[in-house]
Design a protein around this motif. Structure first.
Motif, PDB file in Angstrom:
ATOM      1  N   HIS A  40      -1.390 -45.238   9.299  1.00 57.34           N
ATOM      2  CA  HIS A  40      -0.695 -44.054   8.792  1.00 57.34           C
ATOM      3  C   HIS A  40      -0.539 -42.992   9.867  1.00 57.34           C
ATOM      4  N   GLU A  84       2.941 -46.547  10.320  1.00 58.24           N
ATOM      5  CA  GLU A  84       3.674 -46.254   9.091  1.00 58.24           C
ATOM      6  C   GLU A  84       3.825 -44.733   9.039  1.00 58.24           C
ATOM      7  N   SER A 110       8.136 -44.642   5.446  1.00 52.46           N
ATOM      8  CA  SER A 110       7.740 -44.725   4.037  1.00 52.46           C
ATOM      9  C   SER A 110       7.729 -43.345   3.406  1.00 52.46           C
ATOM     10  N   HIS A 112       5.784 -41.127   0.831  1.00 56.03           N
ATOM     11  CA  HIS A 112       4.564 -40.946   0.027  1.00 56.03           C
ATOM     12  C   HIS A 112       4.604 -39.617  -0.721  1.00 56.03           C
ATOM     13  N   HIS A 155       7.915 -50.101   1.200  1.00 59.73           N
ATOM     14  CA  HIS A 155       7.544 -50.092  -0.232  1.00 59.73           C
ATOM     15  C   HIS A 155       8.387 -49.232  -1.181  1.00 59.73           C
ATOM     16  N   ASP A 227       0.364 -54.447   3.089  1.00 63.38           N
ATOM     17  CA  ASP A 227      -0.175 -53.082   2.983  1.00 63.38           C
ATOM     18  C   ASP A 227      -1.698 -53.110   2.830  1.00 63.38           C
TER      19      ASP A 227
END
Ligand SMILES: [Zn+2]
Ligand SMILES: [Zn+2]
Length: 267
Positions: A40, A84, A110, A112, A155, A227
């Motif tokens: 991350h 990511e 991604s 979030h 995702h 993941d």
């Protein structure tokens, strides 16, 4: 057929305690020929009030240790050095700097956080399911247009992971127009759609209807990502994903080295 997992985390992420070496050894034991370690990078959290508790990744340490492991594991498994990145428009410049400064193999973009809210919080859904899921998708649509070089959109459907509804999965039929826009943009920009083995009420996300639609629209670049934040989850639902992709008419599944998609024929 070389088995590739393009999305995993190790102790360089704030939410994993597993050393990279353990992830790689386990991936080998499970038969993988490629593992991307995509920890991350949460510049979104750095910029939004209330998320200071999220430990920021030490990028120098992350990349230098992975480069060493890449050499050490040569001949045993291909290591994809990656990140990511948590999409947030005001962080575009920070991410651009990172993509230019470091040598990487694969970068996942991604969503979030939506606006300044976390989809993992119950309060995110106060606006109701249709709005909450729709806001998430509109942010995903923005993320596809991010001005830094990334390879994969991660995702799609993540919003459902902690949603409070009985029927949680985000489905194509609920938002066909927004989703078509997202999928067409992914195709136009030459990015990959990730099929993530950690599904929500389904074996993977995006749910079947979204992935099938991507193929119908001409989408070919597709990756698998578990993941995994610990070794148990590596390659989770991989076999089901491969079977589903074949049934949908995909001919290849991809992995990334030096930002180049490498296709592996689905057999
Ligand atoms: Zn993620
Ligand atoms: Zn992840």
């Amino acid at each position: 057929m070389l088995i590739a997992d393009c999305h995993s985390h190790c102790e360089h992420s704030h939410d994993s305690k597993t050393p990279a070496r353990v992830m790689l050894d386990c991936a080998i034991a499970k038969g993988a020929g490629y593992l991307a370690i995509t920890d991350h990078c949460d510049k979104d959290c750095q910029l939004i009030e209330g998320f200071e508790w999220v430990r920021q990744i030490d990028l120098d340490a992350h990349f230098s240790s992975l480069e060493k492991l890449k050499d050490e594991y040569k001949g045993k498994i291909e290591v994809g050095v990656g990140l990511e990145m948590g999409y947030y428009a005001p962080a575009d410049g920070l991410y651009k700097d990172i993509t230019l400064r470091y040598n990487t193999d694969v970068l996942i973009n991604s969503v979030h956080l939506v606006g300044s809210k976390d989809c993992y919080e119950r309060s995110y859904f106060d606006s109701g399911r249709y709005e909450a899921y729709g806001d998430y998708l509109r942010t995903v649509a923005d993320s596809v247009q991010a001005p830094y070089d990334y390879d994969i959109i991660g995702h799609i459907g993540y919003v459902a992971r902690k949603s409070p509804y009985e029927d949680r999965a985000l489905k194509y039929t609920e938002y066909p127009d927004i989703i078509d826009g997202i999928l067409k943009a992914i195709i136009d920009k030459g990015k990959s759609l990730e099929v993530n083995g950690r599904g929500t009420d389904t074996p993977f996300i995006p749910e079947h209807g979204i992935v099938r639609r991507y193929r119908e629209l001409g989408g070919e670049l597709i990756t698998f990502g578990s993941d995994a934040h610990n070794p148990d989850w590596l390659l989770v639902n991989y076999a089901q994903v491969v079977e589903a992709l074949k049934a949908m008419g995909f001919k290849y599944i991809f992995r990334y080295l030096n930002h180049r998609p490498i296709g592996e024929r689905l057999v």
